[in-house]
Design a protein around this motif. Sequence first.
Motif, PDB file in Angstrom:
ATOM      1  N   MET A  29      -8.936   1.865   2.768  1.00 51.02           N
ATOM      2  CA  MET A  29      -7.860   2.166   3.711  1.00 51.02           C
ATOM      3  C   MET A  29      -8.335   2.032   5.162  1.00 51.02           C
ATOM      4  O   MET A  29      -7.580   1.594   6.042  1.00 51.02           O
ATOM      5  N   ALA A  30      -9.584   2.419   5.406  1.00 48.09           N
ATOM      6  CA  ALA A  30     -10.125   2.318   6.760  1.00 48.09           C
ATOM      7  C   ALA A  30     -10.217   0.867   7.213  1.00 48.09           C
ATOM      8  O   ALA A  30      -9.836   0.529   8.352  1.00 48.09           O
ATOM      9  N   ILE A  31     -10.698  -0.013   6.351  1.00 50.13           N
ATOM     10  CA  ILE A  31     -10.829  -1.426   6.715  1.00 50.13           C
ATOM     11  C   ILE A  31      -9.450  -2.045   6.951  1.00 50.13           C
ATOM     12  O   ILE A  31      -9.218  -2.755   7.934  1.00 50.13           O
ATOM     13  N   ALA A  32      -8.506  -1.783   6.044  1.00 54.04           N
ATOM     14  CA  ALA A  32      -7.153  -2.315   6.212  1.00 54.04           C
ATOM     15  C   ALA A  32      -6.510  -1.777   7.485  1.00 54.04           C
ATOM     16  O   ALA A  32      -5.801  -2.503   8.201  1.00 54.04           O
ATOM     17  N   GLY A  33      -6.744  -0.507   7.789  1.00 56.81           N
ATOM     18  CA  GLY A  33      -6.186   0.088   8.997  1.00 56.81           C
ATOM     19  C   GLY A  33      -6.727  -0.543  10.265  1.00 56.81           C
ATOM     20  O   GLY A  33      -5.988  -0.728  11.242  1.00 56.81           O
ATOM     21  N   ALA A  34      -8.013  -0.888  10.263  1.00 56.59           N
ATOM     22  CA  ALA A  34      -8.594  -1.553  11.430  1.00 56.59           C
ATOM     23  C   ALA A  34      -7.895  -2.882  11.700  1.00 56.59           C
ATOM     24  O   ALA A  34      -7.635  -3.244  12.856  1.00 56.59           O
ATOM     25  N   GLY A  35      -7.579  -3.613  10.630  1.00 54.99           N
ATOM     26  CA  GLY A  35      -6.892  -4.887  10.806  1.00 54.99           C
ATOM     27  C   GLY A  35      -5.472  -4.720  11.305  1.00 54.99           C
ATOM     28  O   GLY A  35      -5.022  -5.436  12.219  1.00 54.99           O
ATOM     29  N   LEU A  36      -4.736  -3.759  10.741  1.00 57.99           N
ATOM     30  CA  LEU A  36      -3.353  -3.554  11.155  1.00 57.99           C
ATOM     31  C   LEU A  36      -3.277  -3.053  12.594  1.00 57.99           C
ATOM     32  O   LEU A  36      -2.341  -3.368  13.324  1.00 57.99           O
ATOM     33  N   GLY A  37      -4.277  -2.291  13.019  1.00 59.87           N
ATOM     34  CA  GLY A  37      -4.311  -1.774  14.377  1.00 59.87           C
ATOM     35  C   GLY A  37      -4.406  -2.852  15.437  1.00 59.87           C
ATOM     36  O   GLY A  37      -4.021  -2.624  16.596  1.00 59.87           O
ATOM     37  N   LEU A  38      -4.922  -4.008  15.087  1.00 59.03           N
ATOM     38  CA  LEU A  38      -4.936  -5.151  16.001  1.00 59.03           C
ATOM     39  C   LEU A  38      -3.709  -6.031  15.834  1.00 59.03           C
ATOM     40  O   LEU A  38      -3.201  -6.605  16.806  1.00 59.03           O
ATOM     41  N   THR A  39      -3.216  -6.136  14.618  1.00 58.56           N
ATOM     42  CA  THR A  39      -2.141  -7.091  14.334  1.00 58.56           C
ATOM     43  C   THR A  39      -0.803  -6.653  14.916  1.00 58.56           C
ATOM     44  O   THR A  39      -0.074  -7.477  15.499  1.00 58.56           O
ATOM     45  N   ILE A  40      -0.440  -5.388  14.798  1.00 60.20           N
ATOM     46  CA  ILE A  40       0.879  -4.941  15.242  1.00 60.20           C
ATOM     47  C   ILE A  40       1.040  -5.017  16.758  1.00 60.20           C
ATOM     48  O   ILE A  40       2.033  -5.585  17.248  1.00 60.20           O
ATOM     49  N   ILE A  88       0.825  -1.215   0.000  1.00 54.48           N
ATOM     50  CA  ILE A  88       0.000   0.000   0.000  1.00 54.48           C
ATOM     51  C   ILE A  88       0.858   1.264   0.000  1.00 54.48           C
ATOM     52  O   ILE A  88       0.798   2.045  -0.955  1.00 54.48           O
ATOM     53  N   PRO A  89       1.676   1.554   1.034  1.00 58.62           N
ATOM     54  CA  PRO A  89       2.401   2.831   0.996  1.00 58.62           C
ATOM     55  C   PRO A  89       3.421   2.937  -0.127  1.00 58.62           C
ATOM     56  O   PRO A  89       3.679   4.041  -0.622  1.00 58.62           O
ATOM     57  N   SER A  90       4.010   1.809  -0.570  1.00 55.62           N
ATOM     58  CA  SER A  90       5.018   1.893  -1.625  1.00 55.62           C
ATOM     59  C   SER A  90       4.410   2.003  -3.019  1.00 55.62           C
ATOM     60  O   SER A  90       5.050   2.505  -3.938  1.00 55.62           O
ATOM     61  N   PHE A 129      11.354  -3.890   3.385  1.00 60.78           N
ATOM     62  CA  PHE A 129      12.359  -3.750   2.337  1.00 60.78           C
ATOM     63  C   PHE A 129      12.060  -4.630   1.130  1.00 60.78           C
ATOM     64  O   PHE A 129      12.229  -4.208  -0.024  1.00 60.78           O
ATOM     65  N   THR A 130      11.648  -5.864   1.371  1.00 59.02           N
ATOM     66  CA  THR A 130      11.426  -6.791   0.258  1.00 59.02           C
ATOM     67  C   THR A 130      10.115  -6.529  -0.468  1.00 59.02           C
ATOM     68  O   THR A 130       9.912  -7.050  -1.569  1.00 59.02           O
ATOM     69  N   SER A 131       9.251  -5.720   0.111  1.00 57.54           N
ATOM     70  CA  SER A 131       7.934  -5.506  -0.486  1.00 57.54           C
ATOM     71  C   SER A 131       7.981  -5.029  -1.946  1.00 57.54           C
ATOM     72  O   SER A 131       7.287  -5.590  -2.797  1.00 57.54           O
ATOM     73  N   PRO A 132       8.801  -4.005  -2.295  1.00 58.81           N
ATOM     74  CA  PRO A 132       8.828  -3.592  -3.706  1.00 58.81           C
ATOM     75  C   PRO A 132       9.346  -4.681  -4.638  1.00 58.81           C
ATOM     76  O   PRO A 132       8.929  -4.749  -5.801  1.00 58.81           O
ATOM     77  N   PHE A 133      10.243  -5.534  -4.137  1.00 60.41           N
ATOM     78  CA  PHE A 133      10.759  -6.615  -4.972  1.00 60.41           C
ATOM     79  C   PHE A 133       9.681  -7.657  -5.254  1.00 60.41           C
ATOM     80  O   PHE A 133       9.754  -8.376  -6.246  1.00 60.41           O
ATOM     81  N   ALA A 134       8.684  -7.723  -4.377  1.00 60.44           N
ATOM     82  CA  ALA A 134       7.553  -8.610  -4.614  1.00 60.44           C
ATOM     83  C   ALA A 134       6.458  -7.918  -5.417  1.00 60.44           C
ATOM     84  O   ALA A 134       5.885  -8.504  -6.342  1.00 60.44           O
ATOM     85  N   SER A 135       6.165  -6.661  -5.085  1.00 60.60           N
ATOM     86  CA  SER A 135       5.022  -5.991  -5.706  1.00 60.60           C
ATOM     87  C   SER A 135       5.314  -5.468  -7.108  1.00 60.60           C
ATOM     88  O   SER A 135       4.461  -5.571  -8.005  1.00 60.60           O
TER      89      SER A 135
END
Length: 401
Positions: free
Chosen positions: A314-325, A237-239, A357-363
């Motif tokens: 973005m709101a739905i994804a943010g809700a999930g990350l807010g619990l996961t981290i 998402i951010p990259s 770091f590896t995210s752009p190499f995958a995306s």
Amino acid sequence: MTCAETTLPATTAKSEIGRKATLLMVATLTIMAGTTISPSLPAIETTFANVEGVKLLSRMVLTLPALFVAFCAPLIGGLADRYGRLRLLIGSILLYGFSGISGLFVESLPALLVGRAALGIAIGGVMTLTTALVGDYFSGSERERYLGLQQAFTGIGGVAFVAAGGILADYHWRAPFAIYAVALAIIPAAIAFLTEPARPAPNGQATVSLSEHAVRWLPVAALCTLAFLVNMIFYFIPSQLPFYLRAVGIGAASSAGFALGLHNLVMAGSALAYGRLRARLSVPVIFVIGLCLMTLGFVLVAFATTMPSVLFAMAIAGAGLGLTIPNLMSGIIALASPTSRGRLAGMVTASMFIGHFTSPFASQPLIEAIGYQETYLAAALGLAALAIVCAVIALNGKVRA
């Protein structure tokens, strides 16, 4: 040894508030590290268009710090376990501020990347040492509540920093780098309110509880693997979001900043509920909930072509990350003794940032091969698979209970 009261000197209510507030301010540095400059990426690519491989290198401006976090976080954690936390933390914040603002002045893409590498070393110190200090200062339900509050504060800070980054990027791509100077203002508070936790005595106490020093490596490895995969997928998402928005006709740099800011705002609200949720549910069950929400968010991103639909995703994804981290951090702290906290915090921090770091190499190869929509759907499929694995672990845990 596991309770904060047994390892720290008594503190007044005023100093306790100052300590918590300072740790919360330090926590905002981690979210500010990357997504603040995300809206500038398209302009950086255009500015250095004559550089070979600029498509990948411009995205590495965002993700290169993660590689140096991965290299340095375990080392810094080991040094912290041996020599103490506080001086390393102050030095890390100083390095963070000066390396962060280097983007205001450098004249070449390689020099910009060098500054980002130094920033990564600083982030490794800040995140590892902050996690270790949370384990030193807090225990039990107080720790779970604090971790949720910390993630919430990080998200709220992200709203301000990311939105400011988008607005400043509309003015000039260099302008968002000025935000990193905020780190330098935190140092006086860190000196005033943070204290060095007492470490176990090297002799005499060593035989009190040998099991406390034994590390359960299988669950540690599982948490580190999950931290890597979740963060690698999330950073699609951010990259890539600023480029995706431009592809669907939403071209203003501030649009990406506001989308990421809303993501962080909802993440903050979700994280505030973490302490109460953790009191009722196990770590694997909370992972299932968080990963399912992230899966839905990525599916919605794949089909978003208007700004309102992007914001909802973005709101739905943010809700999930807010619990996961905070669940990741709670899990690793629970597995660590006072003598291994720095090392294990460094390992999970390194795993998270290797994912960044590896995210752009995958995306990037996926996007070039199949397009943005299919890439985000593939990411959703990966998150769903992780949710299924966590569900199996949760069910097995109930069976054993």
